[in-house]
Scaffold this motif. Structure first.
Motif, short mmCIF file in Angstrom:
data_model
loop_
_atom_site.label_atom_id
_atom_site.label_comp_id
_atom_site.label_asym_id
_atom_site.label_seq_id
_atom_site.Cartn_x
_atom_site.Cartn_y
_atom_site.Cartn_z
N ARG A 147 1.02 -1.09 0.10
CA ARG A 147 0.07 0.14 0.02
C ARG A 147 0.84 1.08 0.05
O ARG A 147 0.73 2.34 -0.80
CB ARG A 147 -0.79 -0.06 1.10
N VAL A 164 -4.19 11.32 -6.56
CA VAL A 164 -5.54 10.75 -5.91
C VAL A 164 -6.31 11.83 -5.22
O VAL A 164 -5.65 12.21 -4.48
CB VAL A 164 -5.09 9.49 -5.18
N LEU A 180 -12.00 -2.15 -4.58
CA LEU A 180 -10.93 -2.00 -3.85
C LEU A 180 -10.28 -3.51 -3.72
O LEU A 180 -9.18 -3.55 -3.63
CB LEU A 180 -11.26 -1.48 -2.34
N TRP A 189 -8.61 -4.07 -6.86
CA TRP A 189 -7.38 -3.57 -6.93
C TRP A 189 -6.42 -4.28 -6.03
O TRP A 189 -5.06 -4.26 -6.74
CB TRP A 189 -7.53 -1.92 -6.16
N ARG A 190 -6.45 -4.36 -4.77
CA ARG A 190 -5.75 -5.42 -4.14
C ARG A 190 -5.31 -6.70 -4.65
O ARG A 190 -4.09 -7.01 -4.66
CB ARG A 190 -6.40 -5.79 -2.75
N ALA A 243 -4.40 0.12 -10.96
CA ALA A 243 -4.78 1.19 -10.32
C ALA A 243 -6.06 1.88 -10.74
O ALA A 243 -6.72 2.47 -10.00
CB ALA A 243 -3.70 2.39 -10.29
N ARG A 299 -8.75 1.38 -8.39
CA ARG A 299 -8.84 2.27 -7.36
C ARG A 299 -9.54 3.50 -7.56
O ARG A 299 -10.37 4.34 -7.06
CB ARG A 299 -7.33 2.63 -6.85
N LEU A 339 -12.06 2.82 2.07
CA LEU A 339 -11.14 3.68 1.37
C LEU A 339 -9.97 4.10 2.09
O LEU A 339 -8.94 3.87 1.71
CB LEU A 339 -11.63 4.79 0.88
N SER A 366 -7.50 1.19 2.79
CA SER A 366 -6.77 0.81 1.59
C SER A 366 -5.71 2.05 0.97
O SER A 366 -4.99 1.94 0.11
CB SER A 366 -7.62 0.75 0.20
N LEU A 392 -6.04 5.19 1.20
CA LEU A 392 -6.34 6.61 0.27
C LEU A 392 -6.87 7.69 1.38
O LEU A 392 -7.05 7.53 2.44
CB LEU A 392 -7.69 6.02 -0.66
#
Length: 766
Positions: free
Chosen positions: A401, A417, A694, A697-698, A703, A706, A761, A764, A766
């Motif tokens: 991350r 972001v 998410l 994304w993981r 990206a 995300r 979020l 993750s 963000l």
């Protein structure tokens, strides 16, 4: 508008790596090229073991990435490195450091993970490393295995260079963060605290492991690690006469080869002095030395045979101890000297701290634990719980991350972001809650008591408490709320039916004997969230015990959403509620019919069911997690295809998020060719979509997922069909969008959807 063709996944991919590779829109946007530098086995030292373990956990988290692993050679090198080591450097070869930087740049590495310890890089205090870091053009994430409070001039110069050249400094203890801020002036934004990693093994009785070590019927103490005078083994040897008198069956294992540097200067003289002292005290039959560098599996077997682990180190300035991390990870009661890592890790009753070199104090603490099995088992459970964030999978998640965030900040491949904003206020949660739990519905912002309560919402509320506790320190009021929601969920469990009751009147009367499959799955997921959270110990223990009672019934909940939500919970529960093998077996039982539903309906509408309904994005998310965990490439492929499909269907022509409206699925319309209606749009669909994106994304590292999650988040803020915000200043959320605007009611489901979306979020990175 999101186009399906942009996310197309080939139908005949042959492996999970193929699927994840082909699922990436822009390979450079994910983590696909990673470099790691440090010592590496067969070099015998703690940092070599750590570098190997970091590589392994990162490789598992990023199975499709290309890795460059650079091992440092000392004067005894080069070593017979395993294939994963792609390059090795002589520590004193200055030109090699510069060439390494040029080669990493040419290979377009996206991030360089440095394992830093004084003494492994050449030059004054390891200054040669800076020759490389000065020249690389990727983010540098440096893990500091030592943070000195009083450095000499060379050490300070090297540390200041690392601070200047690293995008992130990782320390394994809060004390390290404090020193970096106070002594070196490092801003908090540059520091990440990640605990020393440790393997995931379940709590198991010691007897079977004692049998393997010829220690049946003995009460076992142990210490492991490379043997050197700073380990303080003398402290325990001096305590053994008193311990053996109180517990005649005690046996102390001292496990580990003598440190190579000590061997170089004096051979085995230190070990021989320890053995001679044990003989002089008449305790030689109570101590067993193992003079070899053990594999992880063998070490963990020794730990799992241990009744009390001891770390009697002699100085406080040890900021991390891998041996202590391993011991706590397998739930060992620990008696330790007060070095920095131990003081932090053993706080709040996790272990016992004794003064340096105080053999009588160590003897007293050890005897107390060996004699009191109830106290020892309670401390074992606290240790196991406290060490959950140190599992290697969690460490890998923290590292990856941060790497993505650093790449974004440096503009390497990912655009800036947008901020998700500060956490929603608590007042809306408080006004919906009373001494029973959270009210189900509202009239405007007033709780609508006519509709009472439901387990669905109280489980979500409990989940919120578990997640928010990760980001903020809870006051007494917040802790009380967590207990209140937990009490509701606990009361809802009906062991006679193997289900959670759902609906309760305002008069506190249950209106059913067992709720829907979906309700049961959400309550189960809430339990898993609690036992993985930093909430109080007794709440986590309650969640563990109840989840173990619920687990045998999970396969009975056969709605597709219940299966998907249960798969989310089980993915987080590996080694938490039962052995990993059992969790994987159950995931397979749930995933196969979920996948079969997709395969059967795909020729008709490309979905899991004949028509879309509510919480739609949960279905591909559950299948994606199962496919990744089970190594099933076809599940992953189909889950990603379905995720693309549902997000495309929920994208308006103008590009904003448009959730599947309840009016359509209530009427049985399928929407697979487009929306037959625009309203009513509900926050629950936004939450499900955010969490599913998410997860994608993981899993994939892509990206664009995300970006999709952030696009959905903007729906709450007014990027929607009416251009109206659903959020209120007190942390409330309107019940959705109708043809006339917002639905001014603010029921529990909607308010919690807003809060849980923010938590997802935030969690993750963000």
């Amino acid at each position: 508008m999101l186009q399906d063709k942009h996310f197309a996944v080939e139908t005949e991919a042959h492996s999970l790596d193929d699927i994840l590779s082909r699922a990436r829109l822009k390979p450079e946007a994910g983590l696909s090229r990673v470099a790691v530098i440090g010592n590496f086995p067969p070099r015998q030292c703690g940092l070599a073991t750590f570098t190997r373990d970091i590589f392994n956990c990162l490789h598992e988290a990023l199975p499709s990435a290309r890795f460059e692993v650079i091992a440092m050679d000392d004067h005894a090198g080069p070593y017979a490195y395993p294939p994963e080591v792609t390059r090795h450097l002589g520590q004193d070869d200055v030109a090699a450091y510069r060439q390494l930087a040029a080669d990493l740049n040419a290979a377009r590495m996206q991030v360089l993970f440095v394992q830093h310890e004084y003494g492994i890089f050449g030059g004054p205090s390891g200054a040669h490393l800076l020759e490389c870091l000065e020249r690389v053009d990727m983010p540098v994430i440096t893990t500091l295995h030592t943070v000195l409070e009083t450095p000499n001039a060379d050490q300070r110069r090297v540390m200041e260079g690392l601070i200047r050249l690293s995008t992130t400094l990782i320390t394994m203890a809060q004390k390290g963060e404090d020193i970096l801020k106070r002594v070196y002036g490092v801003p908090a934004s540059q520091i990440l605290v990640v605990p020393h990693g440790a393997p995931a093994r379940s709590l198991r009785p010691t007897a079977e492991f004692k049998a393997r070590l010829d220690a049946e019927g003995r009460r076992v103490l142990s210490t492991f690690g490379l043997l050197s005078p700073n380990k303080g083994i003398e402290t325990i040897i001096e305590a053994l006469p008193a311990i053996s008198e109180a517990c005649p069956d005690v046996l102390y294992f001292v496990v580990g080869a003598t440190h190579p540097n000590l061997i170089l200067h004096e051979g085995e003289a230190y070990r021989e002095r320890l053995m001679a002292r044990a003989e002089a005290l008449g305790v030689e039959d109570h101590i067993r030395f193992t003079n070899r560098f053990m594999s992880d599996d063998d070490l963990i077997d020794v730990l799992q045979a241990t009744d009390v682990y001891v770390t009697p180190y002699l100085t406080e300035t040890q900021i991390t101890s891998g041996t202590l991390s391993y011991a706590l990870a397998v739930g060992k009661p620990v008696v330790s000297a007060p070095y920095w890592h131990a003081v932090e890790a053993l706080a709040d009753g996790v272990g016992v701290i004794c003064p340096f070199r105080d053999s009588p104090a160590f003897a007293e603490a050890i005897i107390d634990l060996l004699r009191d099995e109830v106290k020892r088992e309670a401390m074992s459970e606290r240790a196991y719980e406290a060490a959950l964030p140190s599992r290697w999978s969690a460490v890998a998640s923290a590292y990856t991350r941060r790497a993505r965030a650093d790449i974004s900040a440096k503009g390497k491949a990912v655009s800036a972001v947008p901020s998700i904003g500060s956490a929603p206020a608590w007042r809306a949660i408080l006004r919906l809650s009373d001494d029973c739990g959270m009210a189900q519905h509202s009239r405007y912002r007033l709780p609508d008591r006519a509709h009472g309560y439901c387990t669905d919402d109280n489980a979500r509320a409990l989940m919120l408490m578990a997640r928010r506790a990760r980001f903020e320190r809870f006051d007494e009021q917040r802790i009380d709320l967590a207990y209140r929601y937990a009490g509701f969920v606990n009361h809802a469990w009906n062991p006679q039916t193997g289900r959670f009751r759902n609906f309760m009147s305002f008069a506190r009367q249950w209106l059913d004997e067992g709720g829907s499959d979906d309700c049961c799955a959400r309550a189960f997921e809430a339990l898993i969230e609690v036992l993985r959270s930093p909430l109080p110990d007794d709440l986590r223990q309650w969640a563990r015990e109840l989840s173990q009672r619920v687990l045998p019934h999970v396969a009975d909940w056969t709605s597709q959403r219940a299966r998907a939500v249960s798969l989310r919970a089980l993915d987080a529960a590996v080694d938490e509620v039962c052995e990993a093998a059992e969790v994987l077996r159950l995931m397979r039982v749930l995933a196969e019919p979920l996948h079969a539903g997709y395969c059967q309906n795909t020729p008709v509408n490309g979905w899991f069911e004949p028509a879309l309904s509510y919480d739609n994005a949960r279905l591909p998310e559950g299948l994606l997690l199962a496919g990744k965990r089970l190594g099933n490439a076809r599940m992953v492929q189909n889950a990603l295809s379905a995720s693309v499909r549902i997000m495309a269907l929920q994208t308006a022509e103008a590009g904003h998020f448009r959730p599947i409206p309840t009016r359509s699925f209530a009427a049985g319309q399928s929407h697979m060719g487009g929306h037959e209606a625009l309203f009513d749009q509900q926050p629950l669909e936004a939450q499900a979509s955010i969490e599913a994106c998410l997860t994608a994304w993981r899993v994939t590292g892509e990206a664009s997922w995300r970006a999709q999650a952030l696009r959905v988040w903007q729906w709450f803020r007014g990027h929607n069909d009416h251009g109206l915000s659903l959020m209120s200043e007190d942390g409330g959320c309107c019940d959705g969008l109708t043809v006339n605007g917002v639905n001014e009611n603010q029921g529990a489901e909607s308010v919690l959807a807003l809060h849980l979306s923010w938590c997802a979020l935030k969690d993750s990175g963000l």
